[in-house]
Design an enzyme around this catalytic site. Structure first.
Site, mmCIF file in Angstrom:
data_model
loop_
_atom_site.group_PDB
_atom_site.id
_atom_site.type_symbol
_atom_site.label_atom_id
_atom_site.label_comp_id
_atom_site.label_asym_id
_atom_site.label_seq_id
_atom_site.Cartn_x
_atom_site.Cartn_y
_atom_site.Cartn_z
ATOM 1 N N LYS A 165 0.820 -1.219 0.000
ATOM 2 C CA LYS A 165 0.000 0.000 0.000
ATOM 3 C C LYS A 165 0.854 1.270 0.000
ATOM 4 O O LYS A 165 0.487 2.259 -0.643
ATOM 5 C CB LYS A 165 -0.971 0.015 1.185
ATOM 6 C CG LYS A 165 -0.353 0.234 2.545
ATOM 7 C CD LYS A 165 -1.405 0.334 3.618
ATOM 8 C CE LYS A 165 -0.793 0.508 4.991
ATOM 9 N NZ LYS A 165 -0.001 1.747 5.109
ATOM 10 N N THR A 166 1.995 1.256 0.717
ATOM 11 C CA THR A 166 2.849 2.443 0.734
ATOM 12 C C THR A 166 3.399 2.717 -0.662
ATOM 13 O O THR A 166 3.491 3.863 -1.102
ATOM 14 C CB THR A 166 4.007 2.257 1.729
ATOM 15 O OG1 THR A 166 3.471 1.947 3.018
ATOM 16 C CG2 THR A 166 4.850 3.512 1.825
ATOM 17 N N ASP B 269 -3.659 7.665 4.171
ATOM 18 C CA ASP B 269 -3.159 6.334 4.510
ATOM 19 C C ASP B 269 -3.892 5.824 5.753
ATOM 20 O O ASP B 269 -4.365 6.620 6.572
ATOM 21 C CB ASP B 269 -1.652 6.425 4.784
ATOM 22 C CG ASP B 269 -0.979 5.066 4.875
ATOM 23 O OD1 ASP B 269 -1.615 4.059 4.504
ATOM 24 O OD2 ASP B 269 0.180 5.013 5.311
ATOM 25 N N GLU B 270 -3.976 4.502 5.911
ATOM 26 C CA GLU B 270 -4.588 3.868 7.099
ATOM 27 C C GLU B 270 -5.968 4.456 7.396
ATOM 28 O O GLU B 270 -6.284 4.816 8.538
ATOM 29 C CB GLU B 270 -3.675 4.032 8.329
ATOM 30 C CG GLU B 270 -2.258 3.517 8.152
ATOM 31 C CD GLU B 270 -2.161 1.997 8.195
ATOM 32 O OE1 GLU B 270 -3.200 1.323 8.172
ATOM 33 O OE2 GLU B 270 -1.027 1.496 8.241
ATOM 34 N N GLN C 27 -8.009 -4.613 9.447
ATOM 35 C CA GLN C 27 -6.943 -4.264 10.387
ATOM 36 C C GLN C 27 -7.323 -3.063 11.252
ATOM 37 O O GLN C 27 -6.451 -2.377 11.784
ATOM 38 C CB GLN C 27 -5.636 -3.975 9.644
ATOM 39 C CG GLN C 27 -5.055 -5.190 8.943
ATOM 40 C CD GLN C 27 -3.661 -4.927 8.407
ATOM 41 O OE1 GLN C 27 -2.682 -4.835 9.149
ATOM 42 N NE2 GLN C 27 -3.554 -4.800 7.088
ATOM 43 N N ARG D 19 1.595 -10.722 10.594
ATOM 44 C CA ARG D 19 2.938 -10.160 10.841
ATOM 45 C C ARG D 19 4.016 -11.142 10.395
ATOM 46 O O ARG D 19 5.176 -10.765 10.222
ATOM 47 C CB ARG D 19 3.148 -9.864 12.326
ATOM 48 C CG ARG D 19 2.249 -8.834 12.985
ATOM 49 C CD ARG D 19 2.113 -7.563 12.198
ATOM 50 N NE ARG D 19 0.950 -7.635 11.307
ATOM 51 C CZ ARG D 19 0.761 -6.821 10.278
ATOM 52 N NH1 ARG D 19 1.656 -5.915 9.975
ATOM 53 N NH2 ARG D 19 -0.316 -6.928 9.509
#
Length: 760
Positions: A33-34, A217-218, A248, A630
């Site tokens: 995503k970044t 973002d997020e 998330q 993770r």
């Protein structure tokens, strides 16, 4: 242009090259995503659709914004310093600095971090003779911040009882005190900025015209006020590129509203919803576990992670008899990985509650394995650094009462509690700051306070033409901090940290483009630039927050804002090759080769409080989803029959989440045996045998006449079949905690009333 786009997969490419319309990008864990966000910005600039200064990008951490600007610098030959990329708090701070008059703030307003805010509230309670047991300072802080996060001032908060009415009254007193001192807390930054844009139409329209593209973002972590702020800034015509993952969303306790994603899709009439489902992090068994688990949540926007990396190794599951054995088992597995050549820093132990870490830390220490507890005290939160910052805050704003109280007698200079009480009484009487009230205190106390004021004013005079790093060094010497810590037995580390404040100031000045000779204080020339007017199309004068900090802030004010924002940021610090330990919440955004998820027991993970909250279990499931994703290569899960928490032994059943994982992806390292209690020769004690773990029998409970035992299977007419996990009391007063499975959960039933039947 092709070079910019050539390494993107089809979904990423579609997202990056979307037309200038609002879009929602569902970006799964490890899906890049970044990369999509930064490439989208670079593509918009390179294709000529927007200039670098005419787009706004919002992140949730300073670390993320720095990473974004670094990637952009590598992609394009542009100066990223002038770009509007930052956190909600950082961007609001920037706007308020430019429009401080319209926002009703002093030019040198300062930011309270969480600990400073708590100190202000404690001082408020004491000054108003408020019982801090009835109205704890931390509870009041949460109340105030929660109200602000909803966009509510004290006069808009509904109070339903006398206690809440008093909390609202204290909220108003707190707001008045902060306004008088010229300070704002984190929640205030956003609320004050939202109010500024809401009521100032020319200013709002100016920024709406400037920021045609807004990227977030997020997005799943936005709270109600952040979403309202975004809607206000976007207006009816601008394109908002929202990237997030509803699976998330794990910060409801901080006010995050996962429903904002669905609301955004509806309210912005989103036609472009793109799912990034290609995972570049984890192997197949790990992703299959995550996908099957999260599918149990309702109201998802929906996606399914996939990978080209193959199935990899199955998820290893271990049942143990106690938390001590759990810790020993984790150490054995970690040692094996290290011996195979795995880096300690690529091994992480995750836990739901901080209380779980003690036993594991002790086992690691005993085994001689270096470890690091992630999220430890950060640089700007260390006591000696906060003392130095408080002196600098006082240099910048003499009326900052919090900074004044922190350092007025540190190092000690004979100003006692009685002297401060007299000073605070005078400040209240004349409704002035503590600094301004010093002349009203007489006698020995007045002399001591006067000497402190002379120290500060002398330092201000000497520093008025000094660059920021030299000013910081002067303050460290003049304040007596360096001398004080030289006399401490373990003061060397503290002195080193104080010296790092000078280094931090030097780096900050260079990074923000102030010029190494620029005076730390805001001079007349800088003030003139900060007040430069802009006329809009209607001829109405407004002010624009210029691209660079030198135009709106002095180096000192900017540095102090930076320090406060950094202290509130939750980011890791570099260290030696050490095994990583952290809560699952802290692990979000990180990834490791090997991950241990510990304490997978009902009541712990999912947490017992989740059953009491609407949507609580679903949030716990999202938290488990984060924990699973993770891991890159190897994933371990553990649960224990007994655990010592908060001084008491808990008897556990395994987490419901195991029932939601694909059996073909799990490898049970201990046999799955339904353990039934076996009575010993002593009729009052019940025991459980655990032959699969090699442990001796564990004491369970005492019958005391009610006829039931921990571990016994029972049936209830309403709740169905379950297992007794704990018994409280004895005889006719006994009550049992019974786990009735995923659909019902754990119920506390009175054994004298509940009609239970034994299940063979």
């Amino acid at each position: 242009m092709q070079k910019l786009l050539h390494n993107l997969n089809p979904e990423q490419l579609a997202a990056v090259t979307l037309p200038a319309q609002s879009a929602l990008i569902l970006a799964g864990a490890g899906s890049g995503k970044t990369r999509v966000l930064t490439t989208r910005i670079a593509w918009l600039i390179q294709s000529g659709q927007v200039s670098p200064s005419s787009l706004l990008a919002v992140t949730f951490t300073n670390k993320a914004s720095k990473e974004m600007t670094a990637r952009l610098s590598a992609m394009l030959p542009i100066n990223t310093r002038g770009m509007w990329i930052g956190t909600f708090h950082g961007l609001c701070n920037r706007l308020l600095r430019a429009h401080y008059r319209d926002a009703g703030l002093p030019q040198t307003f300062q930011i309270l971090d969480s600990s400073d805010q708590l100190s202000v509230i404690k001082r408020l309670l004491k000054a108003n003779n408020i019982d801090d047991e009835k109205y704890p300072a931390r509870n009041l802080m949460y109340f105030i911040n929660s109200a602000k996060d909803q966009g509510l001032r004290a006069d808009k908060v509904e109070a339903h009882d006398p206690h809440e009415r008093k909390m609202v009254e204290l909220y108003q007193i707190y707001d008045d005190q902060c306004q008088r001192e010229g300070v704002v807390d984190f929640a205030e930054l956003l609320l004050r900025c939202y109010e500024l844009l809401s009521r100032n139409q020319p200013l709002r329209e100016h920024y709406q015209a400037r920021f045609k593209h807004i990227l977030v973002d997020e997005f799943q972590d936005t709270n109600d006020l952040q979403y309202k702020w975004l809607k206000l800034l976007a207006g009816p015509h601008n394109a908002v590129f929202a990237v997030g993952d509803d699976d998330q969303s794990i910060y409801a306790f901080r006010g995050a509203n996962v429903g904002n994603m669905a609301a955004f899709e509806r309210e912005f009439k989103v036609e472009n919803l793109i799912k990034l489902e290609q995972n570049y992090r984890s192997h197949g068994h790990i992703l299959d576990s995550a996908n099957m688990l999260i599918a149990n949540n309702s109201k998802r926007l929906g996606k399914n992670l996939r990978t080209d990396a193959g199935h990899g190794e199955p998820v290893r599951v271990q049942e143990v008899t106690s938390d001590l054995e759990e810790a020993r088992w984790i150490i054995e597995q970690a040692k094996g990985l290290i011996n195979e050549g795995w880096l300690r820093s690529e091994i992480a132990v995750l836990y739901r509650s901080n209380a779980q870490s003690r036993v594991i830390e002790h086992a690691l220490f005993s085994a001689g394995i270096p470890y690091k507890v992630y999220g430890g005290q950060r640089f700007f939160e260390r006591a000696e650094v906060k003392h130095a910052i408080a002196y600098l805050q006082l240099m910048d704003n003499l009326h900052n009462d919090s900074a004044f109280l922190r350092v007025v007698n540190f190092p000690t200079r004979g100003i006692g509690v009685r002297a401060l009480e007299q000073l605070q009484d005078a400040a209240r009487q004349y409704d002035i700051s503590l600094y301004a009230a010093v002349p009203y205190v007489t006698g020995k106390a007045g002399t001591a306070l006067g000497n402190f004021i002379k120290l500060i004013e002398s330092a201000r005079f000497e520093a008025q033409h000094l660059p920021l790093p030299e000013m910081v060094q002067l303050v460290l010497n003049a304040s007596g901090l360096l001398t004080h810590y030289q006399t401490e037995k373990e003061g060397a580390d503290r002195i080193e940290n104080l010296e790092q404040v000078v280094s931090a100031a030097t780096l900050f000045v260079a990074e923000e483009g102030f010029g190494h000779d620029a005076p730390a204080f805001l001079g007349p020339k800088a003030q003139a630039v900060a007040g430069a007017a802009i006329m809009n199309a209607d001829g109405i004068e407004i002010f624009d927050a210029d691209a660079a900090l030198p135009a709106v802030m002095s180096p000192l004010s900017a540095f102090l804002s930076h320090a406060s924002l950094e202290a509130g940021d939750n980011q890791a610090q570099a260290g030696q090759d050490a095994l990583q330990m952290m809560t699952v919440h802290s692990a979000k955004g990180l990834e490791f080769d090997a991950v241990f998820i510990t304490g997978l027991e009902e009541g712990l993970f999912p947490h017992e409080n989740s059953a009491k909250e609407d949507g609580g279990v679903e949030e716990e499931r999202r938290l488990m989803y984060v924990a699973i994703t993770r891991a890159r290569k190897r994933l371990y899960m553990t649960f224990s029959q007994t655990r010592m928490l908060h001084g008491q032994i808990r008897y556990n059943v395994k987490s419901r989440f195991f029932d939601e994982l694909p059996e073909e992806s799990l490898k049970w390292l201990s046999p799955q045996v339904k353990v039934q209690p076996q009575w010993s020769a002593q009729p009052k004690a019940a025991w459980i045998d655990a032959p699969d773990t090699g442990a001796n029998r564990i004491a369970q409970s005492i019958s005391n006449g009610h006829g039931w035992r921990i571990g016994e299977s029972v049936a209830h007419a309403k709740f169905g079949e379950g297992v007794i996990v704990n018994i409280e009391g004895s005889g006719t007063n006994a009550r049992a905690q019974i786990n009735f499975g995923r659909q019902v959960g754990i119920k506390l039933l009175d054994l004298g009333i509940a009609k239970l039947e034994k299940v063979a």
